[in-house]
Each structure stands twice: as structure tokens, then as C-alpha cells.
Design an enzyme around this catalytic site. Structure first.
Site, PDB file in Angstrom:
ATOM      1  N   LYS A 186      -4.391  -8.325   4.315  1.00 38.10           N
ATOM      2  CA  LYS A 186      -3.180  -7.532   4.142  1.00 38.10           C
ATOM      3  C   LYS A 186      -3.333  -6.219   4.892  1.00 38.10           C
ATOM      4  CE  LYS A 186      -1.091  -7.353   0.078  1.00 38.10           C
ATOM      5  NZ  LYS A 186      -0.975  -7.150  -1.398  1.00 38.10           N
TER       6      LYS A 186
HETATM    7  C1  E4P Z   1       2.019  -6.701  -2.939  1.00 39.59           C
HETATM    8  O1  E4P Z   1       1.703  -6.769  -1.773  1.00 39.59           O
HETATM    9  C2  E4P Z   1       2.035  -5.399  -3.621  1.00 39.59           C
HETATM   10  O2  E4P Z   1       0.743  -4.936  -3.605  1.00 39.59           O
HETATM   11  C3  E4P Z   1       2.514  -5.449  -5.030  1.00 39.59           C
HETATM   12  O3  E4P Z   1       3.410  -6.497  -5.262  1.00 39.59           O
HETATM   13  C4  E4P Z   1       3.062  -4.132  -5.472  1.00 39.59           C
HETATM   14  O4  E4P Z   1       3.602  -4.270  -6.752  1.00 39.59           O
HETATM   15  P1  E4P Z   1       3.973  -2.982  -7.651  1.00 39.59           P
HETATM   16  O5  E4P Z   1       5.049  -2.231  -6.933  1.00 39.59           O
HETATM   17  O6  E4P Z   1       4.439  -3.580  -8.942  1.00 39.59           O
HETATM   18  O7  E4P Z   1       2.722  -2.183  -7.797  1.00 39.59           O
END
Ligand code: E4P
Length: 225
Positions: free
Chosen positions: A86
């Protein structure tokens, strides 16, 4: 639409896998930090449980492209080739995505708040683009619309990148994007449970069981009547 769990607690992941059709696991640095252990220790256990074929998404921390690339190589070495690195879509992130794509790495472009970030990440070679639905909503914009726009941009420009929608606050948002045909959603355990939590369903089943027990006796099922 693939359903991916956004969590790093192995016990809870095991529990979810036992009940739901889950396609993989995503994490981010905050999710891993909640486990309070060495990140690779946590991630290797998740990898061992979900198997080599399942998707595991792991985020880099560096802000410069060179550091991102080094982290990406370590992540893949430790967790296998089917691990999606990522990379946040910044200017440096785009540079890293281009280099990783040239290397044949699996890439998830993350921290996406705008359609243009997703378009650039896709052009650079990312396999997934992760718009943060709820966080976009909290900025006063429309997270679902951003995710749908990104899906349309990919299709209309013949880009193979799929939307991996992230940051949900409720199951309705997930359903809205499933109806639209996006590639994947990554969801917290609470929201996954919310997909199936319906009092009306429980009421219907209670009535069926009561009628059957009136006929055959308390605790009886089709096995022992
Ligand atoms: C995914 O890539 C993100 O890290 C995640 O879904 C963020 O979620 P949040 O906004 O609930 O922390």
C-alpha cells in the site's frame, strides 16, 4: 465485489473467516499499532492463517520514494509475492508506484481523497486504488460519489485498476458500492457484522422455530423429530 477485512487482530480475523466469505486482509499502520507487537510478527501470523493465495495489503511508512521502495521489497520478502504494497498517493508515492509496477509488484494506491489521485495512481500502474469513503464524507464531500467516479474513470479510460473502497462507517455504504460493481471493499469487523444484523430476520426465525417446537416438542429439529 471482493470483501476484504480491514483489521490485524488474528483472533478476530479467524472468527470472521469462520462465518463470512472473506477474500483477504488489509491493514494500515494505525491498525497494526493497535496490536502492540512487532508488525512482521503480526503480519506473518495473518499470512500463515489466510494462506499464500489470499490478498494481504500492507502499507509503507516512508515519505520518500526511495524509502517506500526499500520497504516494499522487505514487505514482499517477508510476506510473499501476493502481498499488496500500500503506497499513499503523494508525488513521492506516484514515483514509487511507477517503479514498483515496473518491477511487477502488487500495488494498492492508498490515502485517496480525490478522483485525480486515483487516476494518476492507476496510470502509474497500481492494481487497486483505495478511496477513503467515510473520511471524505467527514470533509464535507461525498465519499460514495468519489468512489463511483473513480470506478467510472477506470472503466472509461480502459484502466485495469480496480477500486478498493475503504473507510466505511456503515453497511449501507458498502451495499451502495456493491450495486455499482466496484472491485473490492475493505471493511472493519463491526461493519461486516452490520451487513447481516437484522432484527426482522431473527424474528422470522424465532417464529419458525416456535411453530416447529409446538408440533414436535421443545429443542427438536429436523434431525430428531
Ligand atoms: C484502508 O486502506 C484504510 O486504511 C482504512 O480503511 C481507513 O479506515 P478508517 O478511516 O476507518 O480509519
Amino acid at each position: 465485489m471482493k470483501l476484504i477485512v480491514d483489521f490485524a487482530n488474528l483472533d478476530q480475523i479467524k472468527e470472521l473467516y469462520a462465518y463470512y466469505p472473506i477474500d483477504g486482509v488489509t491493514t494500515n499502520p494505525s491498525i497494526i499499532a493497535k496490536e502492540g507487537k512487532n508488525p512482521y510478527e503480526v503480519l506473518k501470523k495473518i499470512r500463515a492463517f489466510i494462506g499464500d493465495a489470499a490478498e494481504l495489503h500492507v502499507q509503507v511508512i516512508s515519505r520518500e520514494a526511495e524509502g517506500m521502495l526499500q520497504e516494499a521489497h522487505r514487505i514482499q520478502k517477508e510476506l510473499g509475492a501476493n502481498t499488496y504494497v500500500k503506497v499513499p498517493v503523494t508525488k513521492e508515492g506516484l514515483k514509487a508506484i511507477k517503479a514498483l509496477a515496473a518491477d511487477g509488484a502488487n500495488i494498492t494506491a492508498t490515502a485517496i481523497y480525490t478522483q485525480m489521485q486515483a487516476y494518476l495512481a492507476a496510470k502509474a500502474g497500481a492494481h487497486y486504488a483505495a478511496p477513503y469513503v467515510n473520511r471524505i464524507d467527514n470533509l464535507g464531500a461525498d465519499g460514495i460519489k468519489v468512489a463511483k467516479d473513480i470506478h467510472d474513470i477506470f472503466k472509461k479510460n480502459d484502466l485495469k485498476t480496480e477500486v478498493l473502497a475503504a473507510s466505511f462507517k456503515n453497511s449501507q455504504q458498502v451495499l451502495e458500492l456493491a450495486k455499482y460493481g466496484i472491485g473490492a471493499s475493505t471493511i472493519s469487523p463491526e461493519v461486516i457484522e452490520g451487513l447481516i444484523k437484522l432484527d426482522a430476520v431473527n424474528c422470522a426465525i424465532d417464529a419458525f422455530v416456535k411453530d416447529f417446537e409446538n408440533l414436535c416438542g421443545e429443542g427438536k429439529t429436523m434431525l430428531d423429530c
